[in-house]
Design a protein around this motif. Sequence first.
Motif, PDB file in Angstrom:
ATOM      1  N   ASP B 112       1.110  -1.138   0.051  1.00  0.00           N
ATOM      2  CA  ASP B 112       0.088   0.061  -0.009  1.00  0.00           C
ATOM      3  C   ASP B 112       0.863   1.307   0.027  1.00  0.00           C
ATOM      4  OD1 ASP B 112      -2.263  -1.692  -0.022  1.00  0.00           O
ATOM      5  OD2 ASP B 112      -2.708  -1.093   2.233  1.00  0.00           O
ATOM      6  N   ARG B 115       2.237   1.731  -3.304  1.00  0.00           N
ATOM      7  CA  ARG B 115       1.103   2.150  -4.324  1.00  0.00           C
ATOM      8  C   ARG B 115       0.896   3.579  -4.174  1.00  0.00           C
ATOM      9  NH1 ARG B 115      -3.116  -2.100  -4.157  1.00  0.00           N
ATOM     10  NH2 ARG B 115      -1.042  -3.203  -4.302  1.00  0.00           N
ATOM     11  N   ARG B 116       0.936   4.158  -2.822  1.00  0.00           N
ATOM     12  CA  ARG B 116       0.790   5.478  -2.656  1.00  0.00           C
ATOM     13  C   ARG B 116       1.914   6.400  -2.985  1.00  0.00           C
ATOM     14  NH1 ARG B 116      -1.549   3.533   2.294  1.00  0.00           N
ATOM     15  NH2 ARG B 116       0.748   3.458   3.473  1.00  0.00           N
ATOM     16  N   VAL B 118       3.680   5.977  -5.683  1.00  0.00           N
ATOM     17  CA  VAL B 118       3.705   5.805  -6.999  1.00  0.00           C
ATOM     18  C   VAL B 118       2.495   6.911  -7.380  1.00  0.00           C
ATOM     19  CG1 VAL B 118       2.729   4.649  -9.161  1.00  0.00           C
ATOM     20  CG2 VAL B 118       4.234   3.353  -7.611  1.00  0.00           C
ATOM     21  N   ARG B 119       1.548   6.849  -6.811  1.00  0.00           N
ATOM     22  CA  ARG B 119       0.336   7.950  -7.219  1.00  0.00           C
ATOM     23  C   ARG B 119       0.860   9.187  -6.749  1.00  0.00           C
ATOM     24  NH1 ARG B 119      -4.785   4.894  -4.581  1.00  0.00           N
ATOM     25  NH2 ARG B 119      -3.857   3.499  -6.026  1.00  0.00           N
ATOM     26  N   ALA B 120       1.439   9.196  -5.619  1.00  0.00           N
ATOM     27  CA  ALA B 120       1.951  10.769  -5.489  1.00  0.00           C
ATOM     28  C   ALA B 120       3.002  11.225  -6.427  1.00  0.00           C
ATOM     29  CB  ALA B 120       2.657  10.620  -4.012  1.00  0.00           C
ATOM     30  N   GLU B 122       2.935  10.372  -9.800  1.00  0.00           N
ATOM     31  CA  GLU B 122       2.195  10.443 -10.908  1.00  0.00           C
ATOM     32  C   GLU B 122       1.388  11.836 -10.746  1.00  0.00           C
ATOM     33  OE1 GLU B 122       0.790   6.001 -11.869  1.00  0.00           O
ATOM     34  OE2 GLU B 122      -0.667   7.432 -10.963  1.00  0.00           O
ATOM     35  N   LEU B 123       1.021  12.292  -9.523  1.00  0.00           N
ATOM     36  CA  LEU B 123       0.333  13.378  -9.420  1.00  0.00           C
ATOM     37  C   LEU B 123       1.227  14.585  -9.511  1.00  0.00           C
ATOM     38  CD1 LEU B 123      -1.919  12.931  -6.384  1.00  0.00           C
ATOM     39  CD2 LEU B 123      -2.657  13.402  -8.574  1.00  0.00           C
ATOM     40  N   LYS B 124       2.398  14.476  -8.965  1.00  0.00           N
ATOM     41  CA  LYS B 124       3.536  15.280  -9.203  1.00  0.00           C
ATOM     42  C   LYS B 124       4.007  15.706 -10.776  1.00  0.00           C
ATOM     43  CE  LYS B 124       7.617  16.779  -6.569  1.00  0.00           C
ATOM     44  NZ  LYS B 124       8.640  16.172  -5.798  1.00  0.00           N
TER      45      LYS B 124
END
Lengths: 127, 127
Positions: B112, B115-116, B118-120, B122-124
Motif C-alpha cells: 500500500d 502504491r501511494r 507511485v500515485r503521489a 504521478e500526481l506530481k
Amino acid sequence: MSVTTGERKESASCPMDFILRMLMGPWTTYILYNLKTHGPQRFGELKRRVQGISAKMLTERLRTLEGAGLVRRDYEATIPPKVTYSLTQRGHELDEVMGTLAEIGTRWEAEDAARRAVRAAELKAAE
Amino acid sequence: MSVTTGERKESASCPMDFILRMLMGPWTTYILYNLKTHGPQRFGELKRRVQGISAKMLTERLRTLEGAGLVRRDYEATIPPKVTYSLTQRGHELDEVMGTLAEIGTRWEAEDAARRAVRAAELKAAE
DNA sequence: GCTAGTAGGTACGGATTCGTAACCAACGAG
DNA sequence: CTCGTTGGTTACGAATCCGTACCTACTAGC
C-alpha cells in the motif's frame, strides 16, 4: 475500539492489528467465507446467505472490505441495478490463514466439548 | 458485537468467529505478542510493555484469555503479591498463524505504501 | 505518618456501535 | 396508478465499550 474504521489512535507497530481489525467486525468472516465458497455473488444473494445481517451492516462491511482491497464491487447500471461482489486476489491471500484458523477453532471447540463431557461424567460418578 | 464476552446471539457454525473474537479485542494481539516474545511476565511488567493500556483493560483481557485457555495465571500470595502470566500450550498453537498474519499484514502495508508513493509521483508529474 | 509499589476491583460517563425502521430512485407488471 | 424489486442511505435509539478516576490491602522505606 473502532473495528470498522481501522486504527483508533496509533496502531503503531502491530501489523496483525490492522489485518485482524479487517477480519473482525461482526459479520466479516461470514461474508468472506461465503464469497470464498460460493463465488461472486450479488448483494441480495449475499444478504440472504449471511442470515440475519441487515442491509446497512452488509453495505458497510462490504465497503470496508472493498476499501481494504479484499473485495471487488462490480456495478451494472441496469434497472434494477445489479451489483456483484467477489474476492480480489488479495482477498484470496487469506484463504490459507482462514483455513488454518477455522481448523484450530474447530479443534478447540471439539477439545472443549470433550473436556466438558469428561467433567460431566466425573461429576456424575462422584454423586 | 461483544468482543469481550464471546458470542452475542448465535456464533452458529463459524469456528473462525470464535477464535477471532479472542484474538481481537483491543489489546489482545499486543499482549499475546509480548508474552510470546518476552516470555512469562508479571502483571506490571506486561502493563509497562503494552504501552497505553489501562490496568482495567489488561486485567479484563488477561481474564478472557485465561478463560479461553490461551494464558496461564500463576498467583503467589506473597506480600506484595506476585502474579505471573504465560502462554499455555494452546496459546503457543497460535504462534504460526499469528506469524503468517503478521507477515501478510506487513506485506500489505508495504504494498500500500508503495502504491501511494507511485500515485503521489504521478500526481506530481501531472502538475 | 506519608509515600510508593503490587495486583487488581468498582463507578461513572462519553463515545462508538449496531439493529430497526423508514425512505429513495427507476422501471416493469398488473 | 399502485406494487414490487434492487441496492442501497439516513435517522434514531439502545446497548456496549473502554478510559479515567478512585478504592482495596499490605509492606517497605524515609
